[in-house]
Write an enzyme that holds these catalytic residues in place. Structure first.
Site, PDB file in Angstrom:
ATOM      1  N   PHE A 163       0.837  -1.201   0.000  1.00 17.65           N
ATOM      2  CA  PHE A 163       0.000   0.000   0.000  1.00 17.65           C
ATOM      3  C   PHE A 163       0.872   1.252   0.000  1.00 17.65           C
ATOM      4  O   PHE A 163       1.865   1.327   0.738  1.00 17.65           O
ATOM      5  CB  PHE A 163      -0.866   0.073   1.265  1.00 17.65           C
ATOM      6  N   ASP A 164       0.487   2.233  -0.786  1.00 15.90           N
ATOM      7  CA  ASP A 164       0.920   3.591  -0.533  1.00 15.90           C
ATOM      8  C   ASP A 164       0.217   4.027   0.760  1.00 15.90           C
ATOM      9  O   ASP A 164      -0.728   3.369   1.216  1.00 15.90           O
ATOM     10  CB  ASP A 164       0.529   4.479  -1.724  1.00 15.90           C
ATOM     11  N   PHE A 165       0.646   5.137   1.337  1.00 19.46           N
ATOM     12  CA  PHE A 165       0.063   5.558   2.621  1.00 19.46           C
ATOM     13  C   PHE A 165      -0.967   6.671   2.437  1.00 19.46           C
ATOM     14  O   PHE A 165      -2.163   6.438   2.537  1.00 19.46           O
ATOM     15  CB  PHE A 165       1.185   5.989   3.578  1.00 19.46           C
TER      16      PHE A 165
END
Length: 311
Positions: A163-165
């Site tokens: 995941f990106d944040f």
């Protein structure tokens, strides 16, 4: 008593995300619905090739086998096909042994309004307009990107999710400061709010469900360190760097959620990390970041959420 879907991790997939429909879509666009229906009937037993989300879905469903009679995960097909043309999709699902038994065939209608009816934590489609509509309505959705030829080792049962944040797990409040001002203002804001948890983003519900499965996975690994094989690894790959890393870590801590790996890259191309990690799916809200994984056989999903997608 009816089937209770309220406590399950539910992923809804369009047939365009699960399988490679390049040829079928071309027939539909060039020949029209009537010809497409005849074409599909004639080929209803021809199996579709796996699509971008196939490696992710296959492994996600395999997790159910770890929980005996209770199956914590449900994958639902949401298709714009009618039931007649959708038969080829279900035949392909059966061919690959995917435990998908529930579906909605909408005969050209948008599937968006049915996303909450299935208690969906994620809707995946290759149709970018459908996904934008879903996100605009406040539903968790992403557009699959890739060729459908991503590497999928059949002997690799572990599910790796990256995941990106900002704009994915959390909202885009901090990202807005960066976009509207500059990096210095962003860093100053994150240092000032380092101990304050951020608000949930579009894929928080998915992340929460996966974190619960990850806790069970880790517990079993601690109990049986010599024999148990982990089934799930969750990673964060973000453009954040120190000192903005602290707020991300504190947010996860206050949520009581953990990840197996976290990369704070500060501008380093994300594809360099993803190529080593080899996730079965990667979520990011910025197309520029996703392009760095193109050509590296990384099944990727664009989340069209927040300021970076409203310019």
């Amino acid at each position: 008593m009816g089937f209770n879907i309220t406590e399950k991790l539910v992923v809804a997939v369009a047939s365009s995300a699960l399988f490679d429909l390049t040829e079928s879509d071309k027939v539909f666009r060039e020949k029209g619905p009537s010809y497409y229906k005849r074409y599909t009937r004639q080929r209803q037993n021809d199996v579709f090739q796996p699509g971008v989300a196939f490696p992710f879905v296959r492994r996600l469903l395999m997790i159910n086998k770890k929980f005996g009679e209770y199956k914590p995960i449900e994958v639902v097909l949401l298709s714009k096909n009618d039931p007649d043309t959708g038969l080829r999709v279900f035949n392909s699902i059966a061919h690959y042994g995917l435990d998908i038994i529930r579906a909605g065939f909408l005969n050209g209608k948008s599937p968006i309004e049915y996303i909450p009816a299935f208690n969906t934590s994620l809707f995946l489609s290759a149709n970018a307009e459908d996904v934008k509509e879903a996100v605009k309505a406040g539903y968790p959705a992403g557009t699959v990107l890739g060729t459908g030829q991503e590497d999928d080792d059949p002997n690799d049962d572990e599910l790796r999710i990256a995941f990106d944040f900002d704009g994915v797990i959390v909202d885009d409040q901090a990202e807005r400061i960066f976009q509207e001002k500059d990096l210095d203002a962003f860093q100053e804001n994150e240092m000032k709010n380092a101990k304050n948890a951020m608000d949930p983003g579009p894929l928080f519900k998915l992340f929460k469900h996966l974190s619960a499965l990850q806790r069970a996975d880790r517990l079993s690994a601690r109990k049986h360190p010599d024999t148990y094989k982990r089934f799930l690894r969750i990673s964060i790959v973000t453009a954040r760097s120190a000192p903005a890393h602290e707020r991300a870590i504190m947010t996860l801590r206050k949520w009581r959620m953990e990840v197996d790996e976290a990369f704070f890259l500060g501008g380093i191309e994300k594809g360099r990390i993803l190529e080593v990690m080899k996730p079965h799916i990667y979520f990011d809200d910025q197309v520029t970041h996703l392009k760095s994984s193109s050509g590296k056989h990384i099944p990727s999903v664009h989340i069209p959420f927040g300021i970076t997608n409203n310019k």
